[in-house]
Scaffold this motif. Structure first.
Motif, mmCIF file in Angstrom:
data_model
loop_
_atom_site.group_PDB
_atom_site.id
_atom_site.type_symbol
_atom_site.label_atom_id
_atom_site.label_comp_id
_atom_site.label_asym_id
_atom_site.label_seq_id
_atom_site.Cartn_x
_atom_site.Cartn_y
_atom_site.Cartn_z
ATOM 1 N N UNK A 1 -0.960 70.526 15.591
ATOM 2 C CA UNK A 1 0.123 71.024 16.401
ATOM 3 C C UNK A 1 0.940 71.977 15.550
ATOM 4 N N UNK A 2 1.062 73.179 16.003
ATOM 5 C CA UNK A 2 1.772 74.159 15.196
ATOM 6 C C UNK A 2 3.278 74.093 15.438
ATOM 7 N N UNK A 3 4.008 74.365 14.390
ATOM 8 C CA UNK A 3 5.464 74.404 14.461
ATOM 9 C C UNK A 3 5.924 75.742 13.931
ATOM 10 N N UNK A 4 7.099 76.134 14.354
ATOM 11 C CA UNK A 4 7.643 77.414 13.935
ATOM 12 C C UNK A 4 9.029 77.215 13.329
ATOM 13 N N UNK A 5 9.538 78.265 12.750
ATOM 14 C CA UNK A 5 10.895 78.221 12.213
ATOM 15 C C UNK A 5 11.885 77.907 13.319
ATOM 16 N N UNK A 6 11.643 78.437 14.512
ATOM 17 C CA UNK A 6 12.546 78.185 15.634
ATOM 18 C C UNK A 6 12.625 76.691 15.973
ATOM 19 N N UNK A 7 11.478 75.984 15.891
ATOM 20 C CA UNK A 7 11.481 74.536 16.118
ATOM 21 C C UNK A 7 12.438 73.841 15.155
ATOM 22 N N UNK A 8 12.302 74.159 13.874
ATOM 23 C CA UNK A 8 13.152 73.545 12.854
ATOM 24 C C UNK A 8 14.617 73.936 13.047
ATOM 25 N N UNK A 9 14.849 75.183 13.368
ATOM 26 C CA UNK A 9 16.215 75.674 13.539
ATOM 27 C C UNK A 9 16.900 74.977 14.718
ATOM 28 N N UNK A 10 16.241 74.974 15.885
ATOM 29 C CA UNK A 10 16.838 74.346 17.073
ATOM 30 C C UNK A 10 17.047 72.850 16.880
ATOM 31 N N UNK A 11 16.066 72.206 16.280
ATOM 32 C CA UNK A 11 16.197 70.767 16.020
ATOM 33 C C UNK A 11 17.351 70.502 15.065
ATOM 34 N N UNK A 12 17.463 71.315 14.024
ATOM 35 C CA UNK A 12 18.561 71.146 13.059
ATOM 36 C C UNK A 12 19.910 71.340 13.717
ATOM 37 N N UNK A 13 20.012 72.310 14.604
ATOM 38 C CA UNK A 13 21.270 72.551 15.323
ATOM 39 C C UNK A 13 21.637 71.332 16.172
ATOM 40 N N UNK A 14 20.669 70.825 16.928
ATOM 41 C CA UNK A 14 20.944 69.688 17.817
ATOM 42 C C UNK A 14 21.258 68.412 17.032
ATOM 43 N N UNK A 15 20.498 68.137 15.982
ATOM 44 C CA UNK A 15 20.755 66.953 15.164
ATOM 45 C C UNK A 15 22.099 67.093 14.454
ATOM 46 N N UNK A 16 22.392 68.277 13.934
ATOM 47 C CA UNK A 16 23.683 68.514 13.295
ATOM 48 C C UNK A 16 24.840 68.353 14.258
ATOM 49 N N UNK A 17 24.682 68.884 15.470
ATOM 50 C CA UNK A 17 25.728 68.759 16.496
ATOM 51 C C UNK A 17 25.979 67.293 16.822
ATOM 52 N N UNK A 18 24.909 66.531 17.038
ATOM 53 C CA UNK A 18 25.078 65.110 17.343
ATOM 54 C C UNK A 18 25.676 64.340 16.178
ATOM 55 N N UNK A 19 25.343 64.730 14.960
ATOM 56 C CA UNK A 19 25.926 64.087 13.781
ATOM 57 C C UNK A 19 27.424 64.357 13.705
ATOM 58 N N UNK A 20 27.810 65.599 13.929
ATOM 59 C CA UNK A 20 29.236 65.965 13.876
ATOM 60 C C UNK A 20 30.021 65.242 14.967
ATOM 61 N N UNK A 21 29.469 65.204 16.173
ATOM 62 C CA UNK A 21 30.148 64.488 17.270
ATOM 63 C C UNK A 21 30.283 63.007 16.924
ATOM 64 N N UNK A 22 29.231 62.403 16.373
ATOM 65 C CA UNK A 22 29.280 60.976 16.003
ATOM 66 C C UNK A 22 30.349 60.726 14.944
ATOM 67 N N UNK A 23 30.419 61.586 13.944
ATOM 68 C CA UNK A 23 31.433 61.441 12.894
ATOM 69 C C UNK A 23 32.826 61.629 13.477
ATOM 70 N N UNK A 24 32.985 62.599 14.367
ATOM 71 C CA UNK A 24 34.293 62.842 14.987
ATOM 72 C C UNK A 24 34.748 61.635 15.806
ATOM 73 N N UNK A 25 33.827 61.041 16.548
ATOM 74 C CA UNK A 25 34.176 59.849 17.342
ATOM 75 C C UNK A 25 34.683 58.748 16.424
ATOM 76 N N UNK A 26 33.969 58.515 15.341
ATOM 77 C CA UNK A 26 34.366 57.459 14.405
ATOM 78 C C UNK A 26 35.703 57.798 13.757
ATOM 79 N N UNK A 27 35.854 59.029 13.318
ATOM 80 C CA UNK A 27 37.075 59.412 12.609
ATOM 81 C C UNK A 27 38.309 59.313 13.511
ATOM 82 N N UNK A 28 38.202 59.788 14.753
ATOM 83 C CA UNK A 28 39.382 59.825 15.624
ATOM 84 C C UNK A 28 39.634 58.516 16.365
ATOM 85 N N UNK A 29 38.620 57.688 16.578
ATOM 86 C CA UNK A 29 38.823 56.481 17.380
ATOM 87 C C UNK A 29 38.797 55.193 16.576
ATOM 88 N N UNK A 30 38.041 55.159 15.501
ATOM 89 C CA UNK A 30 37.771 53.882 14.855
ATOM 90 C C UNK A 30 38.237 53.812 13.409
#
Length: 173
Positions: A1-30
């Motif tokens: 299965x071939x992968x491209x730079x775009x696969x890594x880039x989009x995945x990194x953006x989405x994982x990074x976004x979810x990580x930041x949101x998770x950290x923000x939830x913890x920081x502001x609420x808990x």
């Protein structure tokens, strides 16, 4: 299965976004509450909460992709943009499963599968794993044996085939 730079880039953006949101939830609420009650042990609590929020956010993101019909069951060439969507959704699913692993008690597996879009009946025991759970339906009283796998895709000869899988009531795998 071939992968491209775009696969890594989009995945990194989405994982990074979810990580930041998770950290923000913890920081502001808990964070302050945990710091006051747990002292220096709040770090362990915050880390566990991060894993939970990260797993749930990935599940919600996957559900959004499915809600907007971006990944219907069909056959796609590997050059098709939906093949790329499938890869990214699959990677998000794997990240979420890994994040939720510390909380994966046997009776919680059907609940996690539902989070990612599987349709699960009552009294289902899941010792196995669901790949592409958003295409899988498991009816009542089904038993998936330890280390079994239910897979809703096939990759052959440059094609991705996504199909629905249905396990009828009282089946044992």
């Amino acid at each position: 299965m071939k992968s491209s730079f775009l696969d890594y880039f989009l995945t990194s953006i989405l994982v990074g976004f979810n990580s930041i949101i998770s950290i923000a939830i913890i920081f502001f609420w808990v964070y302050d509450l945990a710091l006051n009650y747990l002292g220096s042990f709040h770090i362990i609590f915050d880390g566990l909460l991060f894993l939970i929020f990260f797993g749930i956010l990935n599940g919600l993101l996957i559900r959004l992709v499915l809600l907007f019909g971006m990944l219907p069951p069909a056959s796609y060439k590997m050059e098709d943009s939906r093949f790329q969507i499938w890869k990214i959704v699959g990677i998000l699913h794997e990240f979420a499963i890994c994040a939720l692993k510390p909380f994966e008690i046997l009776f919680m597996r059907p609940i996690f599968a539902k989070l990612f879009g599987a349709r699960i009946g009552k009294n289902v025991v899941m010792g196995g794993k669901l790949i592409d759970p958003w295409f899988i339906e498991i009816q009542d009283c089904v038993i998936l044996g330890l280390n079994s796998a239910i897979i809703a895709h096939e990759t052959t000869s440059g094609f991705l085939k996504l199909k629905r899988v249905k396990l009828c009531a009282r089946a044992t795998i």
